[in-house]
Design an enzyme around this catalytic site. Structure first.
Site, mmCIF file in Angstrom:
data_model
loop_
_atom_site.group_PDB
_atom_site.id
_atom_site.type_symbol
_atom_site.label_atom_id
_atom_site.label_comp_id
_atom_site.label_asym_id
_atom_site.label_seq_id
_atom_site.Cartn_x
_atom_site.Cartn_y
_atom_site.Cartn_z
ATOM 1 N N CYS A 1 -12.090 -28.328 6.935
ATOM 2 C CA CYS A 1 -10.855 -27.603 6.587
ATOM 3 C C CYS A 1 -9.664 -28.541 6.510
ATOM 4 C CB CYS A 1 -10.602 -26.504 7.609
ATOM 5 S SG CYS A 1 -9.145 -25.517 7.243
ATOM 6 N N CYS B 1 -6.580 -27.866 11.691
ATOM 7 C CA CYS B 1 -7.802 -28.676 11.689
ATOM 8 C C CYS B 1 -7.525 -30.155 11.463
ATOM 9 C CB CYS B 1 -8.776 -28.144 10.640
ATOM 10 S SG CYS B 1 -9.422 -26.510 11.091
ATOM 11 N N ASP C 1 0.868 -1.181 0.000
ATOM 12 C CA ASP C 1 0.000 0.000 0.000
ATOM 13 C C ASP C 1 0.900 1.224 0.000
ATOM 14 O OD1 ASP C 1 0.929 0.536 2.444
ATOM 15 O OD2 ASP C 1 -0.982 0.482 3.468
ATOM 16 N N HIS D 1 -5.420 -21.137 10.426
ATOM 17 C CA HIS D 1 -6.742 -21.613 10.013
ATOM 18 C C HIS D 1 -7.562 -20.494 9.381
ATOM 19 C CE1 HIS D 1 -10.709 -23.228 9.825
ATOM 20 N NE2 HIS D 1 -11.127 -22.190 10.525
ATOM 21 N N ASP E 1 -7.858 -7.345 0.917
ATOM 22 C CA ASP E 1 -6.879 -7.571 1.973
ATOM 23 C C ASP E 1 -7.537 -7.186 3.275
ATOM 24 O OD1 ASP E 1 -5.574 -4.986 3.431
ATOM 25 O OD2 ASP E 1 -6.418 -4.461 1.485
ATOM 26 N N CYS F 1 -6.425 -27.434 6.779
ATOM 27 C CA CYS F 1 -5.202 -26.801 7.300
ATOM 28 C C CYS F 1 -4.585 -27.647 8.403
ATOM 29 C CB CYS F 1 -5.480 -25.383 7.793
ATOM 30 S SG CYS F 1 -6.175 -25.283 9.454
#
Lengths: 392, 392
Positions: A323, A328, A90, A354, A285, A325
Site C-alpha cells: 500500500c 503504510c 442519499d 488505510h 458506498d 498510503c
C-alpha cells in the site's frame, strides 16, 4: 460511457466514466461515506490523497443537524465541507427506516423522531428532494421505502409500489427545481453555490426485498418512468444472506440499461465489492472501511488484520507492504498498535485512511483487470489470497 | 548562538538558533507535546505543515506504555513516531509527581503506581537517564523532584537539594552512556537509530519553588556542576499566581548564561509566552493548544474563541483570517461549529492544528519583533488586542 465490459460467470464486469458537475468519476468506484458532512476521522485533503473521486453524505443527518438552510447559507455542501469533487446525497429513506424509536409511514411520507433532539419531523418525497437540492450534491437519490431483508412478498410489494409512487413525486419536484420555477430561491442558490444546481441528477432506487420477480418488476417500471442518468439498487445488505444478495444482482444485471451506471447502496466489504463488480455493479458506498478502521481492523491483500493484537507489539513491518498510503509508508505495525493501545486519535485516522485507500486501490485493480480482459481470473486469485485463513 | 537580544522592562528578549542532531531550532520556539509518542489528533505531516521544529514526548508515559525497549526495537523514538526533526523527552519527574495514587520519594528515586495497569514501578535518576537514552531524543532532561507551587521554604529546599544530587547522578550516567561504556547495548542502539545517540544532550532543571533565594542558589549550583548546552526552569505554572511566576523569571534572567537556551517547562498560554519571552525565555512546551483545541477553544489575535457558541452557526468567516493553517484557509466557523456539535473527530484535529499553528506563528512574530528591535512596543500592542474583552 461504459467502454470495457467482459462477461463473467455471474454477469458482466464493466469499466466506465461518469461525468458530473464537479468532476469525472471512473468506475468501478467506491464512495467513502461522510454521514454528517465529514468522512469520520479524515479530512478532504486525506480523501484526495487516497484518490477518492466522490463522497456520499446523508440527507437525513444534515437535515437534522445543522439543517440544509445552514449549509446553503455557508455556500452549499461542497463549500461547507471543503470538498470540490463530486458528491452524492442519499435521500434519507434508509436512515429514517433504520432509526431507533418512533417512525410512522403513510402514503404522504414518514414521520420520525430526530436522533439529536427527539423532535417529531416529517420527510416526504418532495421534502427529501428539496433538501438535497438545497444541499447541492451532484447526484440526489429518490426517497424510498426500505424494508428489512427477508420480509414476505406482500410487505415487500407494498413498499416497492410506494417507492415507485414516491419516485414519480421526487422526479416531478426535481424537474420543477431544475427548471428554476420556484422563484427567488433558485437564484439565491445559484449565487451561493459554485456550480449551477440545475445540473444535479436524480437517481431512482430499485426495491423489492429478496423477491426476484418484484425486483425485476421494480426495475422495469423505473426504466419506464424517466430518462435516468444512473440507477441504484437499494434494500440489500440489510440482513439477507450473501447468496441471496448475489441472486438479486444476477437477476437484475441483464435487465439494467448498459449505458447507465449501477449503484449498489450500502455495500461493502472488499469481498462484496469484487462479487458485485462480477455482477455488473459500478458504484458502491459503505461505512465499513472507516468504521472498521476506528475499531482497529485493517484490510490487507491477505485478509483483515486486527492491529490491537499483541503479536504486532514490536513488528517493524507496515500494515500492508503493497500500500502507498501515509499509514503504510510511514509507520510500523508496532506503532499503530501502540496508538490503539494508548487510545490515541491518530490511530483512528491512520487505519481509516488505510482502509479507504485499500478499497479505492481495489476498485482501481478491478478496473485494470477488466480493461485487460482478465477479470475472472483476477477475481479468483484475489479471493484465494484475501479469504485464506490467517496463518497461526 | 543567541544573536539578537534587546532589553525589556522585565529582562531581555532574545533570538537564537539551537543546533541539534536532527535539525536546527529557531528561538523563541514552542514545542507541541506528544505525550504518548503522538501529538494528540495531529500527524507528523500536520506538525511539519504548521512549522513545528521540535516536539516533546513524555518519558514516563512511553516507559509505562509501550516501554522503551519496544521503542528501541522499532528504531528509536524518531522512527517510531515518524518524526525526523528534533525531539526532547522530559525526565518523568513532573509526571510522577502529578500522578494520582501512590508515590513515595526517597533519596534513591521515586516508587509509583502505573496509571495503565496499577503496577508498582520505580524511577531513579539513572533509570530516567537510561530510558531517555534508549528512546533516543535529541535532548534529555534530568530527573527532578517537583513540589507544588507555594510550598514552604524548608520543603522547597529539600526538593531542590535532592534535585541537585539527582542531577549529578543523571550527568554521571549520561556520560557513561555517551562514552559507550556499557558494552553491547549502545552498539545495538547505534545500529537501530538513524543518528548516533551519543549526540544526545542532557539538560538540567532549576527548581526552588517560589522562593527567589532558593531559585538563585539552584541556578548557581547547576552552572557549577557541568558544561551544559541548555537550562530548564521547572516547577512553575504548578499552582502559583502569574505575578509570582514572572518574579521568578525576572530573578533568574540576569544570572542565566547568555549563550545557553532557556527552557520554561509546561508553559503555556499565548499571554504567558509573550511575558516569558520578555523575561528572556527561549523555549516552551504546553498541552494547552491541543487540549483547548479538543475542547473547541481556539486562539486568535483577538483572544480565545469558543467555536461551540451558537453565534458561529452560519458564520462563513474563517476562525482566524490572519492564519495560514488548513483549518483557517479551508473552513468556515459555521462548519467548524457543526463538527463540534456533531462530535466529529475532524473538529478535534482542525482546532488542534490551528492552535498549534497559532503559537508557532506567535513565536515567529516575536522573533521578528526582537530582530527589528521593536519587541517592547510589539508586546504592548499584542496584549492590547489579545486580552481585550470580546465584543458583545
Amino acid at each position: 460511457m461504459f467502454e470495457f465490459t467482459i462477461s463473467t460467470r455471474s454477469g458482466s464486469a464493466r469499466n466506465g466514466e461518469l461525468a458530473l458537475p464537479h468532476g469525472v468519476v471512473q468506475t468501478p468506484c467506491f464512495m467513502p461515506v461522510g454521514t454528517q458532512g465529514t468522512v469520520r476521522a479524515l479530512s478532504p485533503h486525506d480523501l484526495r490523497a487516497v484518490g477518492a473521486e466522490i463522497v456520499l453524505a446523508n440527507t437525513y443527518h444534515l437535515h437534522v443537524r445543522p439543517g440544509e438552510d445552514v449549509v446553503r447559507e455557508l455556500g452549499g455542501l461542497h463549500r461547507f465541507m471543503g470538498w470540490d469533487r463530486p458528491l452524492l446525497t442519499d435521500s434519507g429513506g434508509f436512515q429514517v427506516f433504520s432509526l431507533e424509536g418512533f417512525r410512522q409511514v403513510d402514503e404522504n411520507g414518514v414521520e420520525f423522531q430526530s436522533h439529536v433532539d427527539g423532535a417529531r419531523r416529517r420527510l416526504t418525497p418532495e421534502r427529501a428532494t428539496e433538501i438535497q437540492w438545497t444541499l447541492g450534491a451532484d447526484i440526489a437519490m429518490a426517497f424510498d421505502h426500505v424494508v428489512p431483508g427477508g420480509v414476505d412478498e406482500t410487505t415487500a410489494r407494498d413498499a416497492m409500489e410506494r417507492t415507485l409512487r414516491w419516485l414519480e413525486r421526487c422526479a416531478r419536484r426535481h424537474g420543477e427545481l431544475a427548471d428554476s420555477r420556484i422563484g427567488g430561491r433558485a437564484d439565491d442558490m445559484d449565487r451561493l453555490t459554485a456550480r449551477p444546481p440545475d445540473r444535479q441528477r436524480l437517481w431512482p432506487i430499485a426495491q423489492g426485498g429478496t423477491h426476484l420477480s418484484l425486483r425485476r418488476e421494480a426495475l422495469h417500471r423505473i426504466i419506464g418512468i424517466g430518462a435516468w442518468t444512473g440507477i441504484a439498487i437499494g434494500g440489500l445488505s440489510v440482513g439477507e444472506s450473501k447468496p441471496v444478495m448475489y441472486d438479486v444482482l444476477e437477476t437484475l444485471e441483464p435487465a439494467l440499461p448498459r449505458s447507465l451506471p449501477r449503484y449498489l447502496m450500502g455495500v461493502g466489504f472488499p469481498e462484496d465489492l469484487v462479487a458485485a463488480v462480477e455482477r455488473g455493479v459500478d458504484l458502491f458506498d459503505c461505512v465499513a472501511p472507516t468504521r472498521m478502521g476506528r475499531n482497529g481492523t485493517a484490510f490487507t491483500p491477505d485478509g483483515v488484520v486486527n492491529i490491537r493484537n499483541a503479536k504486532h507489539r514490536t513488528d517493524p513491518a507496515p500494515l500492508d507492504p503493497t500500500c502507498d498510503c501515509e499509514s503504510c509508508t510511514t509507520y510500523s505495525r508496532g506503532y499503530l498498535r501502540h496508538l490503539f493501545a494508548a487510545e490515541e486519535l491518530l490511530g483512528l485516522r491512520l487505519l481509516s485512511l488505510h482502509n479507504v485507500r485499500y478499497v479505492i486501490r481495489l476498485a482501481g485493480e478491478m478496473r485494470r483487470a477488466i480493461a485487460a480482459g482478465i477479470f475472472t481470473g483476477w477475481a479468483e486469485a484475489w479471493r484465494h489470497r484475501y479469504l485464506q485463513p490467517e496463518p497461526a
